[in-house]
Motif scaffolding. Structure first.
Motif, PDB file in Angstrom:
ATOM      1  N   LEU A  72       0.978  -1.083  -0.141  1.00  0.00           N
ATOM      2  CA  LEU A  72       0.028  -0.045   0.140  1.00  0.00           C
ATOM      3  C   LEU A  72       1.164   1.262   0.079  1.00  0.00           C
ATOM      4  O   LEU A  72       1.838   1.339   0.960  1.00  0.00           O
ATOM      5  CB  LEU A  72      -0.903  -0.037   1.216  1.00  0.00           C
ATOM      6  CG  LEU A  72      -1.851   1.184   1.236  1.00  0.00           C
ATOM      7  CD1 LEU A  72      -2.959   1.079   0.203  1.00  0.00           C
ATOM      8  CD2 LEU A  72      -2.616   0.915   2.670  1.00  0.00           C
ATOM      9  N   ASP A  73       0.539   2.322  -0.864  1.00  0.00           N
ATOM     10  CA  ASP A  73       1.331   3.433  -1.255  1.00  0.00           C
ATOM     11  C   ASP A  73       1.210   4.450   0.176  1.00  0.00           C
ATOM     12  O   ASP A  73       2.115   5.030   0.240  1.00  0.00           O
ATOM     13  CB  ASP A  73       1.276   3.887  -2.314  1.00  0.00           C
ATOM     14  CG  ASP A  73       1.834   3.370  -3.509  1.00  0.00           C
ATOM     15  OD1 ASP A  73       2.772   2.330  -3.224  1.00  0.00           O
ATOM     16  OD2 ASP A  73       1.347   3.200  -4.520  1.00  0.00           O
ATOM     17  N   GLU A  74      -0.003   4.447   0.323  1.00  0.00           N
ATOM     18  CA  GLU A  74      -0.431   5.686   1.258  1.00  0.00           C
ATOM     19  C   GLU A  74      -1.539   4.889   2.379  1.00  0.00           C
ATOM     20  O   GLU A  74      -2.111   4.066   2.032  1.00  0.00           O
ATOM     21  CB  GLU A  74      -1.131   7.014   0.442  1.00  0.00           C
ATOM     22  CG  GLU A  74      -0.207   7.412  -0.317  1.00  0.00           C
ATOM     23  CD  GLU A  74      -0.786   8.697  -1.233  1.00  0.00           C
ATOM     24  OE1 GLU A  74      -2.121   8.792  -1.268  1.00  0.00           O
ATOM     25  OE2 GLU A  74      -0.409   9.401  -1.745  1.00  0.00           O
ATOM     26  N   ASP A  75      -1.300   5.918   3.569  1.00  0.00           N
ATOM     27  CA  ASP A  75      -2.299   5.299   4.577  1.00  0.00           C
ATOM     28  C   ASP A  75      -4.095   5.422   3.887  1.00  0.00           C
ATOM     29  O   ASP A  75      -4.229   6.255   3.119  1.00  0.00           O
ATOM     30  CB  ASP A  75      -2.252   6.403   5.847  1.00  0.00           C
ATOM     31  CG  ASP A  75      -0.858   6.190   6.574  1.00  0.00           C
ATOM     32  OD1 ASP A  75      -0.143   5.048   6.228  1.00  0.00           O
ATOM     33  OD2 ASP A  75      -0.816   6.976   7.496  1.00  0.00           O
ATOM     34  N   ILE A  76      -4.704   4.508   4.270  1.00  0.00           N
ATOM     35  CA  ILE A  76      -6.193   4.643   4.386  1.00  0.00           C
ATOM     36  C   ILE A  76      -6.750   5.491   5.655  1.00  0.00           C
ATOM     37  O   ILE A  76      -6.902   4.848   6.644  1.00  0.00           O
ATOM     38  CB  ILE A  76      -6.680   3.364   3.996  1.00  0.00           C
ATOM     39  CG1 ILE A  76      -6.053   2.639   2.875  1.00  0.00           C
ATOM     40  CG2 ILE A  76      -7.996   3.526   3.917  1.00  0.00           C
ATOM     41  CD1 ILE A  76      -6.679   1.166   2.569  1.00  0.00           C
ATOM     42  N   PRO A  77      -7.140   6.526   5.357  1.00  0.00           N
ATOM     43  CA  PRO A  77      -7.515   7.581   6.206  1.00  0.00           C
ATOM     44  C   PRO A  77      -8.888   7.133   6.899  1.00  0.00           C
ATOM     45  O   PRO A  77      -9.802   8.021   6.939  1.00  0.00           O
ATOM     46  CB  PRO A  77      -7.503   8.876   5.492  1.00  0.00           C
ATOM     47  CG  PRO A  77      -7.970   8.667   4.360  1.00  0.00           C
ATOM     48  CD  PRO A  77      -7.548   7.397   3.866  1.00  0.00           C
ATOM     49  N   VAL A  78      -9.022   6.059   7.548  1.00  0.00           N
ATOM     50  CA  VAL A  78     -10.282   5.554   8.258  1.00  0.00           C
ATOM     51  C   VAL A  78      -9.897   5.177   9.675  1.00  0.00           C
ATOM     52  O   VAL A  78      -8.791   4.665   9.707  1.00  0.00           O
ATOM     53  CB  VAL A  78     -11.138   4.826   7.438  1.00  0.00           C
ATOM     54  CG1 VAL A  78     -11.914   5.372   6.305  1.00  0.00           C
ATOM     55  CG2 VAL A  78     -10.481   3.528   7.398  1.00  0.00           C
ATOM     56  N   ARG A  79     -10.752   4.965  10.492  1.00  0.00           N
ATOM     57  CA  ARG A  79     -10.192   4.457  11.823  1.00  0.00           C
ATOM     58  C   ARG A  79      -9.848   2.870  11.710  1.00  0.00           C
ATOM     59  O   ARG A  79     -10.594   2.192  10.913  1.00  0.00           O
ATOM     60  CB  ARG A  79     -11.482   4.561  12.731  1.00  0.00           C
ATOM     61  CG  ARG A  79     -11.111   3.871  14.077  1.00  0.00           C
ATOM     62  CD  ARG A  79     -12.453   4.017  15.229  1.00  0.00           C
ATOM     63  NE  ARG A  79     -12.193   3.513  16.429  1.00  0.00           N
ATOM     64  CZ  ARG A  79     -12.827   2.380  16.626  1.00  0.00           C
ATOM     65  NH1 ARG A  79     -13.078   1.585  15.739  1.00  0.00           N
ATOM     66  NH2 ARG A  79     -12.300   1.880  18.072  1.00  0.00           N
TER      67      ARG A  79
END
Length: 329
Positions: A72-79
Motif C-alpha cells: 500500500l502506497d499511502e495510509d487509508i484515512p479511516v479508523r
C-alpha cells in the motif's frame, strides 16, 4: 511505468495484441488507494479481453490483470485503516455497491473500464484493499482475488453445500479448480475431480481430492453439486452426475459455451444451474480469514517476470498448468 496491456483485440490470435511496455501512472481518484504491485496472476479473463470479449478495441490500450498483491502506497484515512507499507491484496470488482464510484455505475472488473493490475502500480477503491493473510507469500496471495474468490463463491454461495456433502470439480488443474478442491477439503466436503491428464489427477489427490476420474466416467454416486468451469466438453457429464435437486455452479466455459442444454433432465430432476462471476466483497473478506485460519496455500504452477508475460499467457492458453501462473513485478 512498466505494464502488460492489450494494444488491441484479436479473436483469432490474442497473443498478437499483447504488449509489455510503458503506460501512464494511475491518476489520483477520491476514495481510491494506489498499490505498488508485487505479483499478479494470469486468468482466462485476460485471454478473453485480448480476444475482444468484454473489452472493445476502442477501449485499448488497456492494462490487463484482475488480481494482485502488493504494498500500500499511502495510509487509508479511516479508523483502523491500513497504513502505508502494509502488504495487501485487492478486491477488483468496481461498482458493486458505489464504493469509490457514482451510485448506479455498472459493475466492472479491473481491466474492463479501469486499468488492471499487471503494472508497477494500480489503483482500487479504498474499500477494496485488504490486509494480506499472514501465512501467504505475495505470489500466493495474488491468486486470491480472482480464482480463489471465484472458487469460494462457487462452493459456499452458489452451490451452497455443507460439510459432509459431496461435490464434483470438473477439469482439475486450473486455478479455480485447484482452489475449489483445497477449499472444499478444508471445509469437510467429499471432493471428486476429473481430468484428462493422469498426472493432474494424481496432483489433485495430493491437494485434497478424495477420488479422481477420467472425464465422463461414472461416479460412485451422484453428487450434491458440480463446480463447472470447462463448459461444452463436460456439461453433459455434469448434468448426469448431480443428484435430483442438486446444483451445477458454473463460472466459465473454456471449451465452449454452447453445449446441448439437456433441459429435460434439468427440469425433470429439479437441477439448479447457478452462474457465478468472482464474488462479493464480504465473500472476499471471509475467504481471507478462512485461508489464514486453515493455513491454505494456493498452488503455484510457475512464475514469470513482467517482461516475460507473453510466455506466461501462452502457457495458460495451452492449458498445460496445475494451479496459478504468476507474474512478478
Amino acid at each position: 511505468m512498466k505494464a502488460v496491456y492489450a494494444a488491441g483485440t484479436n479473436a483469432d490470435d490474442p497473443l498478437s495484441v499483447l504488449e509489455v511496455g510503458e503506460r501512464p501512472e494511475p491518476e489520483p481518484r477520491p476514495y481510491w488507494s494506489s498499490v505498488s504491485v508485487k505479483a499478479a496472476t494470469v486468468n482466462h479473463h485476460d485471454i478473453w479481453s485480448l480476444k475482444g470479449v468484454g473489452l472493445a478495441a476502442e477501449q485499448t490500450p488497456m492494462i490487463l490483470g484482475t488480481d494482485a498483491a502488493g504494498i500500500l502506497d499511502e495510509d487509508i484515512p479511516v479508523r483502523k485503516g491500513l497504513k502505508a507499507g502494509s502488504e495487501v491484496v485487492l478486491y477488483t470488482f468496481v461498482g458493486t455497491d458505489g464504493a469509490g464510484v457514482m451510485p448506479g455505475e455498472r459493475r466492472t472488473i479491473l481491466s474492463e473500464k479501469y486499468p488492471g493490475t499487471m503494472a508497477e502500480r494500480t489503483q482500487v477503491p479504498s474499500a477494496n484493499v485488504f490486509a494480506k493473510p499472514a501465512n501467504l507469500c505475495l505470489d500466493e496471495a495474488a491468486a486470491l482475488g480472482t480464482s480463489w474468490l471465484t472458487a469460494y463463491s462457487l462452493v459456499f454461495t452458489s452451490a451452497n453445500v455443507k460439510p459432509g456433502d459431496t461435490i464434483l470439480v470438473q477439469g482439475a488443474g486450473g486455478g479455480v479448480s485447484t482452489a475449489a478442491i483445497q477449499l472444499a477439503h478444508a471445509a469437510g466436503l467429499e471432493v471428486f475431480v476429473t481430468s484428462r491428464d493422469e498426472a493432474k489427477r494424481a496432483k489433485a489427490l495430493e491437494i485434497g481430492a478424495d477420488a479422481a476420474f477420467e472425464p465422463g466416467a461414472r461416479l460412485p454416486r451422484k453428487v450434491d453439486a458440480v463446480i463447472e468451469s470447462v463448459g461444452a466438453a463436460t456439461w453433459s457429464h455434469s448434468v448426469k452426475s448431480v443428484r435430483p435437486g442438486g446444483t451445477i455452479a458454473i463460472c466459465g466455459a473454456t471449451t465452449g459455451d454452447q453445449p446441448g442444454a439437456e433441459l429435460t433432465r434439468i427440469f425433470f430432476q429439479d437441477i439448479r444451474v447457478q452462474g457465478n462471476t468472482m464474488g462479493s466483497r464480504d465473500d472476499f473478506a471471509r475467504l481471507l480469514r478462512f485461508v489464514e485460519h486453515a493455513d491454505l496455500h494456493p498452488v503455484i504452477d510457475s512464475t514469470y517476470a513482467l517482461a516475460d508475460a507473453p510466455a506466461a499467457f501462452a502457457k495458460v492458453i495451452d492449458g498445460d498448468v496445475f494451479g496459478k501462473v504468476v507474474l512478478r513485478v
